[in-house]
Scaffold this active site. Structure first.
Site, PDB file in Angstrom:
ATOM      1  N   GLY A 148       0.823  -1.196   0.000  1.00 15.70           N
ATOM      2  CA  GLY A 148       0.000   0.000   0.000  1.00 15.70           C
ATOM      3  C   GLY A 148       0.861   1.251   0.000  1.00 15.70           C
ATOM      4  O   GLY A 148       2.040   1.224   0.357  1.00 15.70           O
ATOM      5  N   CYS A 149       0.265   2.379  -0.379  1.00 20.85           N
ATOM      6  CA  CYS A 149       1.045   3.615  -0.541  1.00 20.85           C
ATOM      7  C   CYS A 149       1.565   4.143   0.788  1.00 20.85           C
ATOM      8  O   CYS A 149       2.749   4.474   0.915  1.00 20.85           O
ATOM      9  CB  CYS A 149       0.221   4.670  -1.279  1.00 20.85           C
ATOM     10  SG  CYS A 149      -1.400   5.020  -0.558  1.00 20.85           S
TER      11      CYS A 149
END
Length: 333
Positions: A148-149
């Site tokens: 995930g970012c």
């Protein structure tokens, strides 16, 4: 190592799908053979963006359905679907699958029930997937879960330091542009709610918190905020050193990285420098008032936080140059 690899993109019409498409078209060793979108199936690539197939470069094929793109037999399949839809896919029998959603980042189905809000439809197969953040957890196998970012930024900042900091009381303050929320509009994404505003969201319940904890080896307090910008992400991390020289650890770990830069003392990360790139910037500061150290990482949430990282993982798996097809420089404007 092979000279070329064929690519299919499932969910190519979303933000991460578009960004992946752009990098694949620019990659010297990737051949795009299929782009999937249920809403655009049967239409030319220009239905997504009129600039596609312009100027005689690599051409994007006509859109097909996502199921057809998944089943086309490409060497690499990038899955750019929402979490719950990605969780239900049956991986193709051949090739590498790189999932940009959160649907395969954990092997414990209970995580999806608690943090993602759904029962994983293929819970018994989660153990087949490998989490891959190239600088910390290099990719292996054929089923790859892209990070995930927010987790990418926090882990880049803290991963090399995990054994040298006090695990108690680590705080990660995250701030991201609007594209981190995806392309489907919601009231909280309207201009009237976002412009000239900054707002925390999913406080205490964001799904990237267990992802960060799983790969650091200890829990953190994580609070995300929405910035009134299109793209870019900052993770400001507050830690206490266990006595080791934290800057030296970061500089040694990233000394040979083509993607991550540890900035000189006193320099601060800047979203304008990483936006529209796949690069990451890290800076470290001693807090003059407490015994804490502040570690800051800046990435583009759609670049190193998603599509760029997925292509980087593909490069490593296929023996291509790690930075092939990536955008690693920008212009501050």
């Amino acid at each position: 190592m092979q000279n070329m690899a064929s690519v299919s993109i499932v969910g190519a019409a979303g933000y991460t799908g578009q960004e992946t498409l752009d990098r694949v078209l620019a990659h010297p060793q990737l051949e795009l053979v299929a782009i999937g979108s249920d809403s655009l199936a049967g239409q030319p690539a220009t239905a997504l963006d009129p600039r596609l197939n312009r100027n005689g470069g690599k051409r994007a094929p006509i859109f097909i359905t996502n199921d057809a793109a998944l089943a086309c037999g490409a060497d690499i399949t990038f899955v750019c679907l929402p979490n719950e839809r990605a969780a239900a896919i049956e991986p193709p029998a051949r090739g590498v699958v790189i999932d940009l959603s959160g649907a395969h980042r954990f092997d414990d189905a209970e995580v999806y029930r608690r943090w993602y809000g759904f029962d994983h439809p293929r819970a018994g197969e989660l153990g087949r997937w490998s989490y891959a953040l190239p600088e910390l957890v290099p990719p292996h196998g054929t089923l790859i879960a892209n990070p995930g970012c927010y987790a990418t930024a926090a882990l880049l900042a803290l991963g090399p330091l995990a054994g040298a900091i006090d695990p108690a009381g680590v705080v990660v303050d995250g701030k991201s542009g609007m594209t981190g929320a995806g392309k489907v509009p919601r009231p909280s994404m309207h201009a009237g709610a976002v412009l000239e505003n900054i707002s925390p969201y999913k406080v205490g319940v964001h799904q990237h918190a267990p992802e960060i904890a799983a790969h650091l080896g200890f829990d953190v307090t994580f609070v995300p905020h929405l910035l009134p910008v299109r793209r870019g992400l900052l993770a400001t991390c507050y830690v206490r050193s266990g006595g080791a020289g934290l800057r030296a650890l970061l500089e040694a770990h990233y000394a040979d990285s083509p993607v991550v830069t540890v900035l000189p003392e006193g320099a601060t990360p800047d979203l304008s420098r990483v936006r529209h790139t796949d690069a990451a910037e890290i800076a470290l500061f001693d807090d003059g008032f407490t015994d804490r150290t502040i570690v800051i990482c800046a990435v583009d949430n759609l670049g190193k936080g998603a599509a760029g990282q997925a292509v980087q993982n593909a490069n490593l798996l296929f023996g291509f140059p790690e930075a092939a097809g990536l955008r690693l420089s920008g212009v501050l404007v």
